[in-house]
Design an enzyme around this catalytic site. Structure first.
Site, mmCIF file in Angstrom:
data_model
loop_
_atom_site.group_PDB
_atom_site.id
_atom_site.type_symbol
_atom_site.label_atom_id
_atom_site.label_comp_id
_atom_site.label_asym_id
_atom_site.label_seq_id
_atom_site.Cartn_x
_atom_site.Cartn_y
_atom_site.Cartn_z
ATOM 1 C CG ASP A 120 -2.008 1.017 1.187
ATOM 2 O OD1 ASP A 120 -2.075 1.743 0.185
ATOM 3 O OD2 ASP A 120 -2.786 1.097 2.142
ATOM 4 C CG ASP B 236 -6.107 -5.119 1.935
ATOM 5 O OD1 ASP B 236 -5.733 -4.600 3.003
ATOM 6 O OD2 ASP B 236 -6.691 -4.475 1.042
#
Length: 376
Positions: free
Chosen positions: A92, A271
Site C-alpha cells: 500500500d 485485503d
C-alpha cells in the site's frame, strides 16, 4: 505482470483469473493477508505459506519507510529477502495511514507532510518519493499515492480530494517511467479510484484511472464507515467502468460476506486486517459461522476448532483448549486464532473460485452468506 481470465459466472459478474508476477502466480479471486511491517501479526511466514496457503501478502509503505527504513531493506535485497518470503508482495502507498493521522498531517499539491507516530519526526510524502520508497521495498505490485477522504465527506471536499489524487497519479506514472526496480524485476502499478460515496465522482475517477492503462486498478475509500449497501453500490459502479482485462482490487474489505458479495460484482483481490485483528480478540470465522471463543459455552467443547478446513492448526486443537489459552492470556492463543481466520478466508476465496469455474457461483454464494453470518 500478466492477467488472464479463466471463467466468468453467467449469473453474476464474478470471474476467475490468473495473475502472474515476478514472484509467482496468483489465482483470483484472492484474499491477501496484511503484513504491515513485514510480518503478519502473530503468524510466522512458514505457516502463512504452508498452512494458510497465502499466495500474496501485503506490506505498508508508511510503516516500512519509518521502520526499519529503506536503507536496511536495500541492504537486505528488498522486502522479499528481508522477511524470507518468496511469493508475491503488494505494498500500500501509505495514503490511508497518512489520512488516519488526521491532525498530524498537512496536504498540499506537493504531497502530504506528516508527523511520525513513532518519534514525532516530520516527513513529506510526495508521489515521487512514495514511488521511490516502493521501488526500494521491491513489492511486485505497488500502489499509487492517493488521499483517502474521511466518511462522511461533503461533495466539495470529496471532489477536491479526488482531483488531487488524480494529479498525484499522473506524477506517479511519469516518475516510474524514469526509474527501475533495483532488484532487476518488473513492478506493477495499481492506481486507486476515489470519490467517496458520490456516484458522479466515482464514475469520473474510474474513467480517469482506466485511462491511465496501468497493470491493474484499485478501488479505495470504502469500508471506512459507510453502510454496506453503499459500499456495494460504489464497488459495482467502479467495476462497470474499470477494464475487464485488468485485475480489480477492493482495498480494506472486509467480512467474509462482504468479500463474496463483491466477488459477485467483479472484484478480484481483497485485503483486510479483520481476520487477524478479530482473531486476536477471540472472534473466529469458521465454515459453520462466527464463534466468540471466550464464551463459557466452549469450556468443555473438545471438538476441533474447524473440521471444515484443510488446516492442521484448525484440526489439532479443540475449542476448549483455545478458550483456555485466551482466558489464561497465553500468546499461543493469538497465533491459533489468527491461523484459523486467515485459513478460513483463503479457503473461502478458493471455494468461490471453484464455483465460478463450475458455473454455480451465485447460488453457492446465496446459500453460504446466511451460514457465514450465523453466530454459534
Amino acid at each position: 505482470m500478466d492477467f488472464q481470465l479463466a471463467a466468468k459466472d453467467t449469473h453474476s459478474r464474478a470471474r476467475a483469473g490468473t495473475l502472474t508476477t515476478a514472484h509467482g502466480e496468483i489465482q483470483t479471486p484472492i484474499f491477501m493477508p496484511v503484513g504491515t511491517v513485514g510480518s503478519v501479526k502473530a503468524v510466522p511466514q512458514v505457516q502463512i505459506k504452508e498452512e494458510i496457503k497465502a499466495q500474496i501478502i501485503l506490506g505498508n509503505t508508511y510503516h516500512l519507510y519509518l521502520r526499519p527504513g529503506t536503507d536496511i531493506l536495500e541492504q537486505a535485497g528488498g522486502l522479499h529477502r528481508f522477511m524470507n518470503w518468496d511469493r508475491p508482495i503488494l505494498t500500500d502507498s501509505g495514503g490511508y495511514q497518512v489520512f488516519s493521522l488526521s491532525g498530524n498531517r498537512k496536504l498540499s499539491e506537493e504531497g502530504a507532510l506528516f508527523q511520525s507516530h513513532i518519534d514525532g519526526s516530520r516527513h513529506l510524502f510526495s508521489p515521487e518519493k512514495v514511488m521511490d520508497i516502493q521501488r526500494k521495498i521491491g513489492a511486485d505490485i505497488i500502489m499509487a499515492f492517493d488521499e483517502c477522504p474521511p466518511y462522511p465527506s461533503d461533495f466539495a471536499y470529496a471532489k477536491k480530494s479526488m482531483e488531487l489524487t488524480h494529479r498525484w497519479l499522473a506524477r506517479c506514472v511519469q516518475h516510474l517511467s524514469g526509474t527501475e526496480c533495483p532488484y532487476g524485476y518488473e513492478q506493477a502499478l495499481f492506481p486507486i479510484v476515489q470519490g467517496s460515496t458520490y456516484r458522479d465522482l466515482r464514475k469520473a475517477s474510474s474513467e480517469f484511472v482506466a485511462s491511465m492503462e496501468c497493470d491493474g486498478n484499485a478501488i479505495g475509500g470504502l469500508s471506512v464507515g459507510e453502510p454496506e449497501e453503499t459500499m456495494y453500490e460504489m464497488a459495482a459502479l467502479c467495476c462497470d467502468i474499470l477494464p475487464e482485462d485488468k485485475p480489480r482490487y477492493l482495498m480494506g474489505v472486509g467480512t467474509p460476506w462482504n468479500i463474496l458479495e463483491n466477488i459477485a460484482l467483479g472484484v478480484d483481490m481483497f485485503d483486510c486486517v479483520m481476520p487477524t485483528r478479530n482473531g486476536r480478540n477471540g472472534m473466529l470465522f469458521t465454515t459453520k459461522g462466527v464463534i466468540n471463543i471466550r464464551n463459557k459455552k466452549w469450556e468443555n467443547d473438545f471438538s476441533p476448532i474447524d473440521e471444515g478446513l484443510d488446516c492442521a492448526t484448525s484440526n489439532c486443537y479443540t475449542k476448549a483448549y483455545l478458550r483456555h489459552l485466551f482466558v489464561a492470556d497465553e500468546l499461543l492463543a493469538l497465533n491459533i486464532a489468527s491461523v484459523q481466520n486467515l485459513s478460513f478466508y483463503l479457503h473461502l476465496v478458493a471455494e468461490a473460485r471453484k464455483h465460478i469455474l463450475q458455473g454455480d457461483f451465485k447460488s453457492w454464494k446465496d446459500n453460504m452468506i446466511p451460514q457465514l453470518k450465523q453466530r454459534l
